[in-house]
Design a protein around this motif. Structure first.
Motif: not given
Lengths: 297, 297
Positions: A225, B255, B251, A217-218, A212-214, B247-248, A176, B244, A221, A174
């Motif tokens: 991107k 989400y 998100k 998990v998605s 990134s986190f999104d 942002n995490i 940003a 970081a 997303s 992970l």
């Protein structure tokens, strides 16, 4: 394997739990609960007088479990560790003692539980908006891991996932952003970890990052991107840059989402259960069940 | 002031929005939505041909807004910034351009929008499990702030909170723990920020830290952990160690929780709206409304 399955699996072979510095209300109550649920039988190592007071004060059945009387915290840790080494217990639990003191006992060169691995913390989460349980690491033990430590953190988490029946887990490093930026060390480490995975230096998993986190998990997303990744939207393991980030992320989930959660230190021969005063009963039990189902490393 | 109030307030005085490098589907659609909701009137600065193509492709009404034709990204940013300097627009929005390029234009010494403040990102969250909206900062602009930058980050967030009607906001400097540990720079910074607040060097707010997330949002957790803090369980502003982490965390909320969210860069004379491709329509609108209601710094 979901949490309920983990609890069922843990009950199949009831294990002995060695509790270091057991003189702690929360820990003793959790052990009684776990025993009643057929998860384990505890041995309490610590200040016997205090342990008995806590048992009495909380109206718990007396004389049910073995108590090893030892007031000195470091020696209590040593005795608790030796119970595992001597195969009188299967796994450890941290009571009223600093994690570093217990860690030192676990890693003792003569009588500890070293495997050559780094010790690291793995949290298992099951959350209503994600389609499967995942491991978050390290949100509880290693403060600011360097690249070598991150390799070990990944390996430990992969070993745990394999024990839960997930072969070739997907690992997201992970950050940003998805680009490598020399000012963001976590993105540089991510690139290196991915490369080491491609070159076969990190095995039995698929590593991608920085993500990134999104994107982690998605899939939606990732599509938005234009990020192509086998890990996107389907990560089994999420590796955070440092303990501050991991802890804040974990607590955000624990406090603000519907989730089940269990946290254990792994890497030594036996897992070490860590529960927090602020965990609820369910999560305390989950941590014991999770550790019991991991078994020996 | 809750999000719905912010939208109402933003509608009271419809503002002009200068959009830098507007040739971006997401940005143009969000501007049309915001216009229809009486939030602002956009001026599009960017590649006119592309902007008109996007408008046509998306079936939006043509000829509704002024377009300043400028293909060069840096010059488009300059022109968009000058619209604000010349009071032809009230605030800025980032289109299809790197944040750093727009930031450079905003901070230009001759014709920019400098105030002497650092630019920083503030995210406003409203979440069903917390009793009031709060600001998370910095989760979008400053990569790894040092102590001086954190002072500015706190000041910027306090200024924004005051504009939203919150005087003397409670500021939590987030970390994994409540103790100062020299190996965790964020805990040392937190101690210093708290001291500066006590000494009157950071004004108009109550700063406490280091605080864990659970203590920050839960009085119950603070009680469990025996942490005495006016900020505990009632923070208006949460300051994260770095981008970081921020942002995490942001998100994770976006989400996995029910929340409303708006993100804006502040510190220059006018706020800069940043929306992401992956934000939903509601959150895009919220970011514009939030920026409009902040107004000039």
């Amino acid at each position: 394997m979901r949490f309920d399955d983990i609890v069922v699996k843990a009950k199949e072979s009831k294990k002995v739990l060695s509790v270091a510095c057991a003189d702690d209300d929360t820990v003793i109550k959790a052990c009684y609960d776990a025993y009643r649920e057929n998860l384990c039988t505890p041995i309490f190592v610590g200040d016997k007088k205090k342990i008995e007071e806590i048992i009495e004060k909380n109206g718990l059945e007396e004389g049910l479990f073995e108590i090893v009387d030892e007031k000195d915290r470091a020696i209590a840790c040593e005795k608790a560790v030796k119970l595992v080494r001597d195969e009188k217990a299967d796994f450890l639990m941290k009571g009223f003692v600093d994690t570093s003191v217990l860690g030192k006992a676990v890693l003792n060169k003569e009588w500890g539980l070293r495997t050559g691995n780094l010790l690291s913390h793995v949290s298992l989460f099951e959350i209503d908006r994600y389609h499967k349980p995942f491991i978050l690491t390290d949100s509880g033990f290693i403060i600011k891991p360097d690249l070598d430590m991150k390799v070990n953190i990944v390996n430990n988490a992969v070993t745990v996932m394999r024990k839960l029946g997930v072969t070739n887990p997907k690992v997201s490093i992970l950050a940003a952003i998805e680009k490598v930026n020399p000012d963001m060390v976590e993105t540089v480490d991510a690139q290196n970890l991915k490369k080491m995975n491609t070159e076969g230096k990190i095995k039995d998993c698929i590593v991608d990052g920085p993500l990134s986190f999104d994107v982690t998990v998605s899939k939606e997303s990732a599509k938005h991107k234009k990020v192509e990744s086998d890990v996107a939207g389907d990560a089994d393991i999420m590796v955070v840059p440092d303990i501050a980030c991991g802890n804040i992320m974990a607590k955000t989930m624990i406090y603000w989402t519907n989730c089940k959660f269990a946290g254990v230190i792994v890497g030594a021969k036996a897992p070490v259960v860590l529960i927090s005063r602020s965990d609820n009963e369910k999560n305390k039990m989950m941590s014991i069940a999770f550790a019991a189902s991991i078994g020996k490393f």
